[in-house]
Write a protein that holds these residues in place. Structure first.
Motif, PDB file in Angstrom:
ATOM      1  N   ASN A  44      -5.906   6.719   3.998  1.00 60.07           N
ATOM      2  CA  ASN A  44      -5.437   5.683   3.074  1.00 60.07           C
ATOM      3  C   ASN A  44      -4.870   4.592   3.997  1.00 60.07           C
ATOM      4  O   ASN A  44      -3.600   4.828   4.096  1.00 60.07           O
ATOM      5  N   HIS A  62       3.266   4.436  -2.016  1.00 57.98           N
ATOM      6  CA  HIS A  62       2.149   4.278  -2.720  1.00 57.98           C
ATOM      7  C   HIS A  62       1.035   4.031  -1.684  1.00 57.98           C
ATOM      8  O   HIS A  62       1.160   2.919  -1.077  1.00 57.98           O
ATOM      9  N   PHE A  64      -3.116   2.907  -0.360  1.00 55.09           N
ATOM     10  CA  PHE A  64      -4.087   2.266  -0.824  1.00 55.09           C
ATOM     11  C   PHE A  64      -5.222   2.170   0.020  1.00 55.09           C
ATOM     12  O   PHE A  64      -4.936   2.385   1.314  1.00 55.09           O
ATOM     13  N   GLU A  66      -7.396  -0.509  -0.023  1.00 58.32           N
ATOM     14  CA  GLU A  66      -7.640  -2.136   0.313  1.00 58.32           C
ATOM     15  C   GLU A  66      -6.230  -2.768   0.554  1.00 58.32           C
ATOM     16  O   GLU A  66      -5.256  -2.518  -0.034  1.00 58.32           O
ATOM     17  N   GLU A  68      -5.423  -5.845   0.209  1.00 65.44           N
ATOM     18  CA  GLU A  68      -5.028  -6.827  -1.098  1.00 65.44           C
ATOM     19  C   GLU A  68      -4.241  -6.100  -1.996  1.00 65.44           C
ATOM     20  O   GLU A  68      -3.346  -6.617  -2.412  1.00 65.44           O
ATOM     21  N   GLU A  69      -4.795  -4.846  -2.402  1.00 73.04           N
ATOM     22  CA  GLU A  69      -3.895  -4.123  -3.344  1.00 73.04           C
ATOM     23  C   GLU A  69      -2.708  -3.577  -2.760  1.00 73.04           C
ATOM     24  O   GLU A  69      -1.546  -3.674  -3.781  1.00 73.04           O
ATOM     25  N   ALA A  70      -2.313  -3.259  -1.676  1.00 69.03           N
ATOM     26  CA  ALA A  70      -1.327  -2.799  -1.067  1.00 69.03           C
ATOM     27  C   ALA A  70      -0.184  -3.977  -0.892  1.00 69.03           C
ATOM     28  O   ALA A  70       1.042  -4.074  -1.450  1.00 69.03           O
ATOM     29  N   TRP A  72      -0.388  -6.767  -2.998  1.00 72.34           N
ATOM     30  CA  TRP A  72      -0.036  -7.058  -4.273  1.00 72.34           C
ATOM     31  C   TRP A  72       1.154  -5.902  -4.949  1.00 72.34           C
ATOM     32  O   TRP A  72       2.085  -6.327  -5.253  1.00 72.34           O
ATOM     33  N   ASP A  73       0.957  -4.882  -4.268  1.00 72.85           N
ATOM     34  CA  ASP A  73       1.893  -3.922  -4.811  1.00 72.85           C
ATOM     35  C   ASP A  73       3.264  -4.047  -4.160  1.00 72.85           C
ATOM     36  O   ASP A  73       4.389  -4.092  -4.858  1.00 72.85           O
ATOM     37  N   ASP A  84       2.517  -9.877 -12.668  1.00 68.96           N
ATOM     38  CA  ASP A  84       1.133  -9.523 -12.619  1.00 68.96           C
ATOM     39  C   ASP A  84       0.155 -10.638 -13.288  1.00 68.96           C
ATOM     40  O   ASP A  84      -0.824 -10.860 -13.120  1.00 68.96           O
TER      41      ASP A  84
END
Length: 106
Positions: A44, A62, A64, A66, A68-70, A72-73, A84
């Motif tokens: 990851n 946390h 990830f 991807e 982009e997901e990381a 955003w988080d 969100d």
């Protein structure tokens, strides 16, 4: 997915900053008690950590697959105003030459 872990920087008494190496991850962003890091070899490759109160280590990661997901988080945790329901429009980047003729950038 997150879990509690206590990790310190590779150098004792070093504050978490962009470029800091922690457990094979390199910090790419740090703000308001959170750090975003990337590893070229981890299963990851992206993680968002909570930075310890002393600023010298991290806990609760946390992870990830991807970027982009990381990102955003990281933004939703580090910046309270980032929600969100923010509307984001992704557009392709074009370079315009002359009178409206467009050429797509590589």
């Amino acid at each position: 997915m997150g879990f509690a872990i206590e990790c310190k920087t590779e150098q004792e008494d070093e504050m978490i900053n962009i470029g800091t190496e922690i457990g094979g991850y390199k910090v790419t962003a740090a703000a308001n008690g959170f750090a975003l890091a990337e590893s070229k070899t981890a299963p990851n490759p992206f993680v968002v950590w909570t930075v310890d109160d002393d600023g010298e280590g991290v806990c609760v990661g946390h992870y990830f697959n991807e970027r982009e997901e990381a990102e955003w988080d990281f933004c939703t945790r580090a910046f309270e105003w980032f929600e969100d329901n923010v509307n984001i429009t992704i557009t392709e980047d074009y370079h315009v030459r002359g009178y409206g003729a467009s050429e797509r950038l590589p």
